[in-house]
Design a protein around this motif. Structure first.
Motif, PDB file in Angstrom:
ATOM      1  N   UNK A 112       0.827  -1.219   0.000  1.00 13.07           N
ATOM      2  CA  UNK A 112       0.000   0.000   0.000  1.00 13.07           C
ATOM      3  C   UNK A 112       0.857   1.262   0.000  1.00 13.07           C
ATOM      4  N   UNK A 113       1.945   1.244  -0.751  1.00 12.31           N
ATOM      5  CA  UNK A 113       2.882   2.373  -0.790  1.00 12.31           C
ATOM      6  C   UNK A 113       2.394   3.484  -1.708  1.00 12.31           C
ATOM      7  N   UNK A 114       1.716   3.118  -2.769  1.00 18.67           N
ATOM      8  CA  UNK A 114       1.255   4.100  -3.754  1.00 18.67           C
ATOM      9  C   UNK A 114      -0.261   3.998  -3.817  1.00 18.67           C
ATOM     10  N   UNK A 115      -0.911   5.130  -3.968  1.00 23.23           N
ATOM     11  CA  UNK A 115      -2.367   5.154  -4.020  1.00 23.23           C
ATOM     12  C   UNK A 115      -2.894   4.779  -5.396  1.00 23.23           C
ATOM     13  N   UNK A 116      -3.727   5.628  -5.937  1.00 22.09           N
ATOM     14  CA  UNK A 116      -4.333   5.391  -7.248  1.00 22.09           C
ATOM     15  C   UNK A 116      -3.303   5.424  -8.374  1.00 22.09           C
ATOM     16  N   UNK A 117      -2.128   5.998  -8.119  1.00 18.60           N
ATOM     17  CA  UNK A 117      -1.082   6.064  -9.147  1.00 18.60           C
ATOM     18  C   UNK A 117      -0.547   4.685  -9.512  1.00 18.60           C
ATOM     19  N   UNK A 118      -0.865   3.673  -8.716  1.00 22.92           N
ATOM     20  CA  UNK A 118      -0.368   2.323  -8.994  1.00 22.92           C
ATOM     21  C   UNK A 118      -0.939   1.774 -10.302  1.00 22.92           C
ATOM     22  N   UNK A 119      -2.062   2.330 -10.762  1.00 21.13           N
ATOM     23  CA  UNK A 119      -2.638   1.872 -12.027  1.00 21.13           C
ATOM     24  C   UNK A 119      -1.736   2.216 -13.212  1.00 21.13           C
ATOM     25  N   UNK A 120      -0.864   3.193 -13.033  1.00 21.43           N
ATOM     26  CA  UNK A 120       0.100   3.529 -14.082  1.00 21.43           C
ATOM     27  C   UNK A 120       1.034   2.349 -14.333  1.00 21.43           C
ATOM     28  N   UNK A 121       1.323   1.575 -13.277  1.00 20.00           N
ATOM     29  CA  UNK A 121       2.172   0.388 -13.411  1.00 20.00           C
ATOM     30  C   UNK A 121       1.538  -0.654 -14.337  1.00 20.00           C
ATOM     31  N   UNK A 122       0.223  -0.637 -14.452  1.00 14.83           N
ATOM     32  CA  UNK A 122      -0.472  -1.553 -15.352  1.00 14.83           C
ATOM     33  C   UNK A 122      -0.672  -0.944 -16.731  1.00 14.83           C
ATOM     34  N   UNK A 123      -1.178   0.267 -16.747  1.00 13.62           N
ATOM     35  CA  UNK A 123      -1.626   0.887 -17.991  1.00 13.62           C
ATOM     36  C   UNK A 123      -0.467   1.202 -18.935  1.00 13.62           C
ATOM     37  N   UNK A 124       0.581   1.791 -18.442  1.00 11.68           N
ATOM     38  CA  UNK A 124       1.678   2.234 -19.303  1.00 11.68           C
ATOM     39  C   UNK A 124       2.372   1.077 -20.046  1.00 11.68           C
ATOM     40  N   UNK A 125       2.800   0.010 -19.367  1.00 18.28           N
ATOM     41  CA  UNK A 125       3.433  -1.093 -20.108  1.00 18.28           C
ATOM     42  C   UNK A 125       2.486  -1.780 -21.096  1.00 18.28           C
ATOM     43  N   UNK A 126       1.227  -1.954 -20.688  1.00 21.48           N
ATOM     44  CA  UNK A 126       0.263  -2.595 -21.587  1.00 21.48           C
ATOM     45  C   UNK A 126       0.008  -1.712 -22.799  1.00 21.48           C
ATOM     46  N   UNK A 127      -0.075  -0.408 -22.598  1.00 22.71           N
ATOM     47  CA  UNK A 127      -0.265   0.531 -23.699  1.00 22.71           C
ATOM     48  C   UNK A 127       0.919   0.488 -24.671  1.00 22.71           C
ATOM     49  N   UNK A 128       2.133   0.412 -24.142  1.00 20.60           N
ATOM     50  CA  UNK A 128       3.321   0.347 -25.006  1.00 20.60           C
ATOM     51  C   UNK A 128       3.337  -0.959 -25.811  1.00 20.60           C
TER      52      UNK A 128
END
Length: 158
Positions: A38-54
């Motif tokens: 629980x280190x990062x809040x809603x910004x953790x979705x960037x860890x999913x979205x950005x690599x999948x988008x690339x």
């Protein structure tokens, strides 16, 4: 004239492997963050979205390997993916006199080559090839070669 970018296949394989590893790392980091740290809040979705988008952009660019051969009396086009089971490779060979016109369409980072050839059954047929992974010099060489063939065909018909 012969044109191909098969020598870059190892680079495309490396990039694809790195993107897959990035997606796996992103999913792992997201799951660890959500359920353990629980280190990062809603910004953790960037860890999913950005690599999948690339990874999606890499595959939306189309087939990575393009080969063209205009030596002899026929035009030969091959378009294949570095991952063979993803989609079927395209392979077309037809006489030069059948080439009517061509068009290269560029939308953002995606380039497509549309070839119009004469056909006995329907009058003309449009073939589509993905050339996003060709360099600008290779695209210019392809244009020059196709222009020569189209011009020669126009002179024969006049």
């Amino acid at each position: 004239m012969r044109l191909n970018n098969r020598n870059k296949a190892s680079v495309y394989n490396f990039v694809h492997t790195m993107l897959l590893m990035l997606v796996i790392f992103g999913i792992s980091a997201f799951l660890l963050n959500e359920y353990r740290f629980h280190a990062v809040g809603k910004e953790s979705y960037i860890l999913l979205v950005l690599p999948i988008l690339m990874l999606v952009v890499f595959h939306l660019n189309g087939r990575q390997i393009f080969e063209y051969d205009s030596d002899g009396e026929a035009l030969n086009f091959k378009n294949s993916n570095i991952i063979p089971f993803l989609d079927r490779p395209l392979h077309d060979e037809f006489p030069k006199y059948k080439l009517i016109s061509y068009e290269i369409v560029t939308v953002f980072f995606i380039k497509r080559l549309y070839i119009t050839i004469s056909s006995k059954n329907s009058g003309s047929t449009i073939l589509k090839y993905e050339i996003s992974y060709l360099s600008q010099k290779e695209v210019n060489d392809l244009k020059i070669s196709l222009n020569k063939v189209v011009k020669a065909n126009e002179e024969k018909n006049d």
